[in-house]
Motif scaffolding. Structure first.
Motif, PDB file in Angstrom:
ATOM      1  N   TYR A  25       1.138 -20.836  34.616  1.00  0.00           N
ATOM      2  CA  TYR A  25       2.235 -20.097  34.369  1.00  0.00           C
ATOM      3  C   TYR A  25       2.157 -19.022  35.518  1.00  0.00           C
ATOM      4  N   SER A  26       3.037 -18.209  35.881  1.00  0.00           N
ATOM      5  CA  SER A  26       3.359 -17.314  36.918  1.00  0.00           C
ATOM      6  C   SER A  26       2.109 -16.450  37.078  1.00  0.00           C
ATOM      7  N   VAL A  27       1.650 -15.879  36.119  1.00  0.00           N
ATOM      8  CA  VAL A  27       0.467 -14.771  36.414  1.00  0.00           C
ATOM      9  C   VAL A  27      -0.955 -15.674  36.968  1.00  0.00           C
ATOM     10  N   GLY A  30       0.095 -17.122  40.451  1.00  0.00           N
ATOM     11  CA  GLY A  30       0.174 -16.109  41.457  1.00  0.00           C
ATOM     12  C   GLY A  30      -1.327 -15.686  41.921  1.00  0.00           C
ATOM     13  N   ALA A  31      -2.306 -15.486  40.839  1.00  0.00           N
ATOM     14  CA  ALA A  31      -3.629 -15.018  40.964  1.00  0.00           C
ATOM     15  C   ALA A  31      -4.459 -16.172  41.845  1.00  0.00           C
ATOM     16  N   LEU A  43       4.984 -11.007  42.225  1.00  0.00           N
ATOM     17  CA  LEU A  43       5.184 -12.044  40.970  1.00  0.00           C
ATOM     18  C   LEU A  43       6.651 -12.789  40.903  1.00  0.00           C
ATOM     19  N   HIS A  47       7.863 -16.568  40.162  1.00  0.00           N
ATOM     20  CA  HIS A  47       8.496 -17.068  39.188  1.00  0.00           C
ATOM     21  C   HIS A  47       9.868 -17.669  39.565  1.00  0.00           C
TER      22      HIS A  47
END
Lengths: 107, 876
Positions: A25-27, A30-31, A43, A47
């Motif tokens: 999922y986005s987090v 992104g990480a 972020l 998304h």
């Protein structure tokens, strides 16, 4: 054509999404991108990219359970679809085809 | 642990913002993700950074698809928001003309504010594109004894300042020269040519297209040109290595220069404007002796000084430097002022120099006019809104009956105001974009539409919008809340809408003051400009043309040229002169005479002339005689001085009188009436006129010709023919009267600008005045009708209504005129020759404004007083 085109950043997101099975999922995406590429990520771009990918049918989303660390908020998880996987493959093939045509450079 | 968790929460208000715009369909995942991301940031970058980034994240999450849709908005606490908008639109449609008028006033005001702020911000942005602008100073040559300041400085300063004052971090200079480009098919006279030190392009941040800024001005015979000149002469941009032949007039020398760099065209907000930069090293041979010449003020110098302490140290060391190189006591008459680079544009009015300057006074006056326009527009808006409050009364009452709170009613009117404001803003931007080309020609700038969107301009416009919104919305919002719904619904009271409230009188008063002020100052400015155009300069500038002869080799033949021109039948008179007309006077010397007080150190301008100079100019010799060929000594030993020099000496006659100019003695044979050799911003200083043979720096370099008005083209053709025998450069001349007018270009531009915006201001103020007055009079129509029924005459009725406004007009005049007087006196003090601010002007403008009020009141009252009373009394 425009509908199925895979942008550079989208490709990166899709690739990461494919790597992180069941926890994409986005987090996390992104990480992971930050870690792999060293770029700093907003972020919202991740998304938005996911949202677009879903519209194109390259990823499918489903709601995950609520966890304590998010203050009880649900999260939207993503997984790659077979169309998405095909698109990734296609992009990769085009590149390797072109790399084979690359003349030898000496800098 | 719990404690830590609490600290690491993202700021609440940012979360609120997110919740405010984000659709509930997304809010959970978005907020959850953002919070996780936030805690990741806290670990990596610390709390403060994370908080700042959190705000950016929330902002960047705004996407169209994530916004709440209308339904979702209604679902939360803004239930009525949509309704407010709908009602606002309905009202706009229902009262289309009146609402359009309302929006139109706002549009005009916002348009003016936009243009004025773009203009002002452009003026303020001058020279700030250089990265070191805060520590860069222009050297101003200052003579404390005479109180004069020049932008031009002598050459030796640099060497001595660099050697003896280590606090100066960098020092660069450039000096203008007139050149003739000698390309095969393009022989063009260029004025924007400067010799520049090799570090100029690293000192300043002018954008380079090609070439190395470190070295392009190093070698002799190098030239750097701007992009548009590259295209003009070579038809392309990349011209490094090309050769550019040119002739330097002052040095009378030809050069074959190599192009070593190409610059972007110099931005319009730079006070330094040039097209060519020649390397200073090229001038070694030509101007070699200037290197050590303290008396030749030619170069513009700039230094960088790291901080204020250093600046103080530098200042302290200056007298020492002057004493050392210029002799004892020299520090008393030589001084350097360090003018910050950012002040050069706006604070250089008292500095002599050819550079275009702006003017802070104008900017302030301009801003002031903008504020007046805004006030007028706000009052108009409030007035027009409340005037229609009757219509809204019932609506508001019903809302209240159904449970609307004060805050909600206020919010409704704010929303309505914001709605109209948005429309007005959109129109203002569109109109401004359309009007920009015309505005640019008016102010001689090249502003672009993109400047509307710059951060500064946007900030101004947003602030202005907020101010308009809070003021325009405030009064209707308060007013609408003030009455009791029951009264309105029963139709009892109309009075609550304030027919004679102090508020309304106050509005009339302010509008009146604005109108009077603007009319008054407009008339004063117009009068002053007319005065300047008609001013008697002390010589006749009609049909007088000035031909500059910049080429040194031509100057040597000036007498021959003059003789040949004299034979042309269309030429009535011809003479030569060392100064053009008009002239800023380039040669100034010390001025002494036997018997002078020693503690004075006056100076005198010197002008090289010919025997027929005063004859050609048609100026009067008031004492003694003109220079004449009959006396052999007149060519070397004698001079004519002007009245102002004569007054300085305190003499009564010219018997055996001599003056000493620098070190040479000259007998004074005549006194000429003062005539204005320059703009009327300055007075006439002492001037000495005498003959100078060719070959000197001060030798005549202008032909001044009086032509016959008929057959002017034939005459110029004949002049051109003679001219082309001597020069490769096309003939250029100027009409003296036009050149004089151009000196007021600044004022004329300013006048046109102020006039146009004043017109807008007057228009808005008068519009508002009309609206207010007719509204208030209409409110009193019942009273008038009742009085009429009881037997009052029309005349009495009009007097009753008129009295109220005459009072306001009187107070308005008392307030407006002193302000107007003060502002205009300030402006006029910039002119050495100015009109007196006449009370007649004020009375005219006051009567003008008052008559608008009286006429409106009169006609309205007249209409009511002569109508059948039942018309106004029936509705109850």
């Amino acid at each position: 054509m425009k509908g199925t085109h895979l942008g550079e950043f989208e490709e990166l997101v899709l690739l990461t999404c494919a790597l992180l099975i069941d926890r994409a999922y986005s987090v996390t995406i992104g990480a992971e991108i930050e870690e792999q590429t060293g770029r700093s990520i907003t972020l919202s771009t991740v998304h938005t990219a996911l949202y677009r990918l879903e519209k194109k049918g390259f990823v499918a989303s489903y709601m995950g359970g609520a966890t304590g660390e998010r203050g009880g908020r649900k999260k939207r998880l993503y997984k790659i679809t077979s169309e998405g996987f095909d698109a990734l493959n296609q992009a990769k093939n085009i590149r390797s085809k072109m790399w084979q045509l690359m003349p030898e450079y000496k800098f | 642990m719990t404690n830590k968790k609490q600290i690491n929460q993202p700021p609440k208000w940012i979360d609120k913002l997110l919740e405010w715009y984000c659709s509930p369909r997304f809010i959970d995942e978005v907020q959850g993700d953002l919070h996780e991301w936030f805690s990741k940031r806290v670990e990596e970058q610390g709390l403060r950074k994370a908080k700042a980034f959190y705000f950016l994240d929330v902002i960047s999450y705004i996407r169209l698809f994530r916004l709440k849709n209308l339904k979702e908005m209604e679902g939360k606490n803004n239930k009525l928001f949509i309704n407010y908008l709908v009602v606002a639109v309905r009202h706009f449609k229902k009262n289309f003309w009146y609402s359009s008028l309302n929006a139109f006033g706002l549009t005009i005001a916002l348009l003016s504010t936009l243009l004025i702020s773009v203009y002002i911000l452009d003026e303020l942005s001058f020279d700030r594109f250089h990265s070191d602008y805060e520590i860069t100073y222009r050297l101003v040559n200052h003579s404390p004894m005479q109180g004069m300041k020049w932008a031009s400085t002598p050459s030796p300063w640099k060497e001595h300042m660099t050697n003896e004052i280590p606090e100066i971090a960098d020092h660069t200079r450039l000096g203008q020269d007139n050149i003739l480009v000698l390309k095969e098919n393009q022989k063009v006279f260029e004025e924007r040519f400067y010799w520049a030190d090799d570090n100029l392009l690293t000192f300043f941040d002018f954008e380079t297209i090609s070439g190395n800024p470190q070295s392009m001005l190093l070698e002799p015979n190098s030239v750097v040109i701007t992009k548009s000149k590259a295209i003009q002469y070579f038809n392309r941009v990349d011209v490094i290595g090309e050769m550019l032949p040119l002739k330097v007039y002052d040095g009378d020398q030809e050069f074959l220069m190599q192009v070593t760099g190409v610059l972007e065209d110099i931005p319009s907000n730079s006070h330094l404007q040039f097209d060519f930069l020649g390397s200073m090293s090229s001038t070694e041979e030509m101007y070699g002796r200037f290197k050590t010449w303290w008396g030749l003020n030619w170069l513009h110098s700039y230094v960088k000084i790291g901080n204020d302490v250093d600046l103080e140290n530098v200042r302290a060391k200056l007298p020492q430097m002057f004493e050392k190189h210029r002799g004892e006591g020299s520090s008393e008459y030589s001084d350097i002022i360090f003018q910050p680079l950012k002040d050069v544009r706006l604070y250089s009015n008292d500095i002599e120099g050819p550079i275009q300057r702006g003017n802070l006074d104008y900017l302030l006056l301009f801003g002031f006019v903008a504020v007046l326009i805004l006030i007028a527009a706000i009052i108009n808006y409030v007035n027009l809104t409340t005037a229609k409050s009757n219509q809204r009364g019932k609506e508001v009452s019903i809302r209240k009956v159904f449970g609307a709170k004060r805050g909600q009613i206020s919010r409704q009117f704010y929303v309505e105001c914001a709605f109209q404001l948005t429309i007005a803003l959109a129109f203002a931007y569109v109109l401004a974009a359309l009007a920009l080309p015309a505005f640019n020609t008016l102010v001689l700038k090249s502003l672009t539409v993109s400047s509307f969107l710059s951060l500064e301009v946007s900030t101004v416009m947003i602030t202005v919008s907020i101010v308009i919104l809070s003021f325009s919305g405030l009064y209707p919002a308060l007013l609408m809340n003030r009455f009791r719904p029951i009264d309105i619904l029963r139709g009892v009271s109309q009075k609550v809408f304030g027919s004679n409230s102090t508020m309304r009188n106050g509005q009339v008063l302010v509008q009146f003051v604005i109108a009077t002020f603007l009319i008054g100052s407009t008339v004063v400015v117009l009068n002053q400009m007319r005065f300047l155009n008609k001013f008697d300069k002390g010589f006749s500038d009609e049909q007088l043309i000035n031909i500059p002869v910049d080429d040194r080799s031509m100057q040597a033949q000036l007498m021959v040229i003059k003789q040949r021109l004299k034979d042309i039948p269309g030429i009535a008179a011809i003479t030569t002169s060392g100064e053009a007309l008009p002239s800023a006077m380039n040669n100034t010397s010390s001025f002494n005479w036997p018997g002078k007080d020693t503690d004075q150190a006056p100076s005198i301008h010197t002008v090289a002339i010919d025997y027929d100079y005063f004859e050609t100019l048609e100026s009067n010799i008031t004492l003694g005689r003109d220079l004449s060929q009959q006396y052999a000594s007149d060519s070397t030993m004698v001079c004519v001085i002007n009245q102002s020099a004569f007054n300085k000496t305190g003499w009564n006659d010219l018997i055996d009188k001599e003056i000493i100019i620098d070190n040479s003695r000259r007998k004074v044979v005549g006194v000429v009436e003062d005539f204005h050799y320059n703009s009327l911003h300055q007075g006439v200083f002492p001037v000495a006129y005498f003959l100078v043979p060719p070959g000197y720096r001060t030798s005549p370099d202008n032909l001044i010709v009086r032509v016959n008005p008929s057959n002017f083209t034939e005459t110029t053709n004949a002049i051109d023919k003679v001219w082309s025998d001597f020069s490769q450069q096309p003939l250029e001349f100027s009409f003296v009267d036009q050149s004089f007018n151009r000196l007021y270009g600044d004022e004329q531009r300013f006048t046109r600008l102020v006039l146009s915006f004043s017109a807008i201001g007057i228009f808005l103020a008068v519009l508002g005045l009309l609206g207010l007055v007719s509204f208030v009079t209409a409110k009193r129509s019942k009273e008038i009708s009742i009085r009429k029924v009881l037997g009052a005459r029309s005349r009495q009725l009009i007097a009753i209504v008129g009295k109220q406004f005459l009072w306001i007009a009187f107070v308005g005049i008392v307030v407006a005129l002193p302000v107007c007087w003060y502002v205009m006196t300030q402006w006029l003090s910039r002119f050495e020759y100015a009109i007196k601010v006449d009370w007649i002007v004020f009375i005219v403008s006051a009567i003008g404004a008052a008559s608008i009020v009286v006429l409106t009141v009169g006609s309205k009252a007249f209409k009511v007083a002569n109508a059948n009373p039942t018309k106004y009394l029936r509705d109850q």
